[in-house]
Design an enzyme around this catalytic site. Structure first.
Site, short mmCIF file in Angstrom:
data_model
loop_
_atom_site.label_atom_id
_atom_site.label_comp_id
_atom_site.label_asym_id
_atom_site.label_seq_id
_atom_site.Cartn_x
_atom_site.Cartn_y
_atom_site.Cartn_z
N TYR A 84 -1.82 -0.32 10.63
CA TYR A 84 -1.88 -0.68 9.21
C TYR A 84 -0.62 -0.21 8.49
O TYR A 84 0.01 -0.97 7.74
CB TYR A 84 -3.13 -0.09 8.57
N SER A 140 0.84 -1.20 0.00
CA SER A 140 0.00 0.00 0.00
C SER A 140 0.87 1.24 0.00
O SER A 140 2.03 1.21 0.44
CB SER A 140 -0.88 0.00 1.25
N LYS A 174 2.34 -2.56 6.58
CA LYS A 174 2.70 -2.41 5.17
C LYS A 174 4.15 -1.95 5.00
O LYS A 174 4.83 -2.34 4.03
CB LYS A 174 1.73 -1.46 4.47
#
Length: 244
Positions: free
Chosen positions: A149, A136, A153
């Site tokens: 998150y 991402s 990533k």
């Protein structure tokens, strides 16, 4: 353009919806035999109805033992797409152990486990292969409420490079794609508020979010022989977000 995917055997995680499901459809259309992995049986059933011939495995990748059992006999795999992920958004001061553990178990640990299973099989067969990790733009930019998150990533990007380094001598390439917001059904719902969308769109030089096919096209390129000198890369599919 022939991508040389016909006859290859591909495994896709997070295959029930969104990017994963579209990747399965595109791979089968390119002539690959696809193993679709999801934790939701209903999604796999509807995928088989839409795309007969797809092999399915229903397992929760957050469960190490269940994953080992489910995938240990999956058979030879030439291409792997690690797409399964969760996004549990919390302000930093409110991050819970449960959200942390689930996020790292699915977004990072499962990538290690599934890739180990697949890569060991490739090496035992003496077969080259390609792995694509779906990362991402959040791996490289801080976003509010994305502490865990973004961390998963960011770790995935470095894992991609380490896998490329150590698996390269076995002729296994490993790359990542790093999308911006993608207009899956969930993406359309989550970014339907024009004000919220404008804040992000103002940071994207091309002024638009990614469509699912934009990400799938990048994945297929990195799986194909057209990218046979590319490994350890993180490919933005972000309309220029990361240059701002």
């Amino acid at each position: 353009m022939d991508l040389g995917l016909a006859g290859r055997r591909a495994l896709v995680t997070g295959a029930g919806k969104g990017i994963g499901r579209s990747t399965v459809l595109a791979l089968q259309a390119a002539g690959a035999h696809v193993v679709a992995v999801s934790r939701t049986q209903a999604d796999l059933d509807s995928l088989v109805s839409e795309c007969p011939g797809v092999e399915t495995v229903c397992v929760d990748l957050a469960d190490w033992e269940a994953t080992e059992q489910a995938l240990s006999s999956v058979g030879p795999v030439d291409l792997l797409v690690n797409n399964a992920a969760v996004a549990l958004l919390q302000p930093f001061l409110e991050v819970t152990k449960e959200a942390f553990d689930m996020s790292f178990n699915v977004n990072l640990r499962a990538v290690i486990q599934v890739s180990q299973i697949v890569a060991r099989g490739m090496i035992a067969r003496g077969a080259p292969g390609a792995i694509v990790n779906v990362s991402s733009q959040a791996s490289q930019r801080a976003l509010a409420n994305h502490s865990v998150y973004c961390s998963t990533k960011g770790a995935l990007d470095m894992l991609t490079k380490m896998m490329a380094l150590e698996l390269g001598p076995h002729k296994i390439r490993v790359n990542a794609v790093n999308p911006t917001v993608v207009m899956t059904s969930m993406g359309r719902t989550n970014w339907s508020d024009p004000h919220k969308a404008k804040v992000m769109l103002d940071r994207i030089p091309l002024g638009k979010f990614a469509e699912v096919e934009n990400v799938v096209d990048a994945i297929l390129f990195l799986l194909s022989h057209r990218s046979n000198m590319t490994t350890g890369s993180t490919l933005p599919v972000d309309g220029g977000f990361l240059v701002t």
